[in-house]
Design an enzyme around this catalytic site. Structure first.
Site, mmCIF file in Angstrom:
data_model
loop_
_atom_site.group_PDB
_atom_site.id
_atom_site.type_symbol
_atom_site.label_atom_id
_atom_site.label_comp_id
_atom_site.label_asym_id
_atom_site.label_seq_id
_atom_site.Cartn_x
_atom_site.Cartn_y
_atom_site.Cartn_z
ATOM 1 N N LYS A 1 0.402 3.360 -3.007
ATOM 2 C CA LYS A 1 -0.759 4.250 -3.186
ATOM 3 C C LYS A 1 -0.314 5.712 -3.207
ATOM 4 C CE LYS A 1 -3.998 0.847 -1.513
ATOM 5 N NZ LYS A 1 -4.155 -0.179 -0.567
ATOM 6 N N VAL B 1 1.204 -3.599 3.897
ATOM 7 C CA VAL B 1 1.219 -4.880 4.614
ATOM 8 C C VAL B 1 2.462 -5.728 4.317
ATOM 9 C CG1 VAL B 1 -1.283 -5.015 4.935
ATOM 10 C CG2 VAL B 1 -0.245 -6.040 2.900
ATOM 11 N N TYR C 1 -3.820 3.151 7.916
ATOM 12 C CA TYR C 1 -5.040 2.351 8.041
ATOM 13 C C TYR C 1 -5.942 2.974 9.118
ATOM 14 C CZ TYR C 1 -2.115 -0.865 5.411
ATOM 15 O OH TYR C 1 -1.296 -1.413 4.469
ATOM 16 N N SER D 1 0.789 -1.231 0.000
ATOM 17 C CA SER D 1 0.000 0.000 0.000
ATOM 18 C C SER D 1 0.821 1.281 0.000
ATOM 19 C CB SER D 1 -0.953 0.017 1.193
ATOM 20 O OG SER D 1 -2.100 -0.701 0.855
ATOM 21 N N TYR E 1 -3.075 -1.778 -10.442
ATOM 22 C CA TYR E 1 -3.119 -1.751 -8.972
ATOM 23 C C TYR E 1 -2.291 -2.904 -8.379
ATOM 24 C CZ TYR E 1 -4.802 -2.276 -4.230
ATOM 25 O OH TYR E 1 -4.844 -2.418 -2.861
HETATM 26 N N1 GLU Z 1 -2.027 -5.659 -2.154
HETATM 27 C C1 GLU Z 1 -2.722 -5.475 -0.921
HETATM 28 C C2 GLU Z 1 -4.205 -5.527 -1.152
HETATM 29 O O1 GLU Z 1 -4.644 -5.007 -2.127
HETATM 30 C C3 GLU Z 1 -2.311 -4.152 -0.358
HETATM 31 C C4 GLU Z 1 -2.728 -4.071 1.022
HETATM 32 C C5 GLU Z 1 -1.963 -3.099 1.850
HETATM 33 O O2 GLU Z 1 -0.730 -3.011 1.842
HETATM 34 O O3 GLU Z 1 -2.665 -2.382 2.555
HETATM 35 O O4 GLU Z 1 -4.933 -6.081 -0.390
#
Ligand code: GLU
Length: 322
Positions: free
Chosen positions: A82, A273, A255, A79, A203
């Site tokens: 992002k 994560v 988060y 993430s 993504y």
């Molecule tokens: N590839 C993970 C998902 O889409 C990313 C989650 C994360 O790092 O928050 O669930």
């Protein structure tokens, strides 16, 4: 060796030696906590990491590194990507267009929650939760090939060695039904801006690129320095957009522990994560972390402990005005 967080003095005007000492303390603070966390298990490839691994790297405006532990170990960006996706969307679409398609409010729900999209709003709450990042990828997917977004990540992270981790990508695809559900829900509402499969490919691939703690320190440095690489003098992002990035990282980057992180640590950051955390600090400087043992919210347990120590000791909370 451990250094309890609040038992030491704050340093208001730290020397380089002070900063090195504090990062070292933070490293041991974090390392002490790794056994309390767990690896992410819902993407099988992520369970293959060493839960005790931990590395922290600080990059300053001259490119000098202060680092301890596993700062060269490659791991998937997850993430943290992002931030790169949002940066690229802001750069090429502008803030007005981006926020016509995604909100800027913390959701208070888990990163993979879909509930508010059905119950409250047709647009994702923010670009840092999965559904919001998928929406941001839909703004990019018609105009950018994955390789171009990857190149942008290399620039922002000051790291030419970033590559796609094919095993993680395969693992993401194999377990990504919830993300698929989000993309198709957005499509059904008529808000997704590109084909769902094309969007998801971008993504998933961006989640699967291999960075290290140094790359994330580089990313933190450029964000901290308002979009300019202080070492080369090159400008990559408009300062207005970087202020938006920092604000969204501050309010939504950790988060559903973003509020607590903001209160206790008070620096713009984004976790993933895979155990990565990028943090932009006053200085300007960037901090990158690798610590795959996660707390209950999905944040690197060692990373959060280390950043709490650094923020306190070096007086780096953004609301430490004086
Ligand atoms: N590839 C993970 C998902 O889409 C990313 C989650 C994360 O790092 O928050 O669930």
């Amino acid at each position: 060796m451990t250094y309890p967080t609040y038992e030491r003095e704050r340093i208001l005007n730290p020397t380089e030696e002070d900063i090195r000492e504090v990062i070292k303390e933070a490293y041991y603070n974090g390392k002490d906590k790794t056994h309390l966390g767990n690896l992410a298990h819902y993407i099988p490839e992520l369970t293959k990491r060493d839960p005790d691994a931990f590395g922290i790297c600080r990059m300053d405006r001259e490119g000098k590194l202060i680092e301890f532990g596993e700062t060269e170990t490659r791991f998937s960006m997850q993430s943290v990507s992002k931030v790169v996706n949002l940066a690229l969307a802001l750069k090429y679409k502008g803030a007005k267009e981006v926020f016509n398609h995604v909100g800027m409010e913390p959701s208070g729900d888990a990163f993979n929650s879909i509930i508010k999209l059905e119950a409250k709003s047709d647009l994702p709450y923010n670009p840092m939760i999965n559904v919001g990042a998928i929406q941001v990828c839909s703004l990019l997917a018609n105009e950018f090939e994955f390789e171009e977004v990857l190149d942008f990540a290399k620039i922002l992270c000051k790291d030419d060695g970033i590559t796609l981790n094919e095993d993680v990508y395969e693992s993401e695809q194999g377990t990504g039904d919830r993300n698929r559900a989000m993309a198709y829900l957005l499509k059904s509402k008529g808000v997704l801006q590109a084909d769902p499969e094309k969007t998801l490919e971008l993504y998933f691939k961006m989640c699967s690129i291999n960075v290290n703690a140094r790359s994330l320190a580089g990313l933190g440095l450029i964000i901290s320095n308002n979009g300019e690489d202080p070492i080369t003098g090159k400008h990559y992002l408009h300062p207005e957009y970087v202020r938006i990035l920092k604000s969204i990282m501050f309010t939504c980057g950790l988060y559903d522990a973003s509020g607590e992180f903001g209160v206790k640590i008070g620096m713009p950051a984004k976790s993933g994560v895979g155990g990565g955390v990028v943090c932009a600090t006053k200085g300007p400087a960037g901090i990158g972390i690798y610590g795959p043992a996660l707390d209950q919210y999905g944040n690197s347990i060692a990373g959060v402990a280390a950043l709490e120590h650094i923020s306190y000791r070096l007086h780096l909370h953004v609301f430490d005005f004086v």
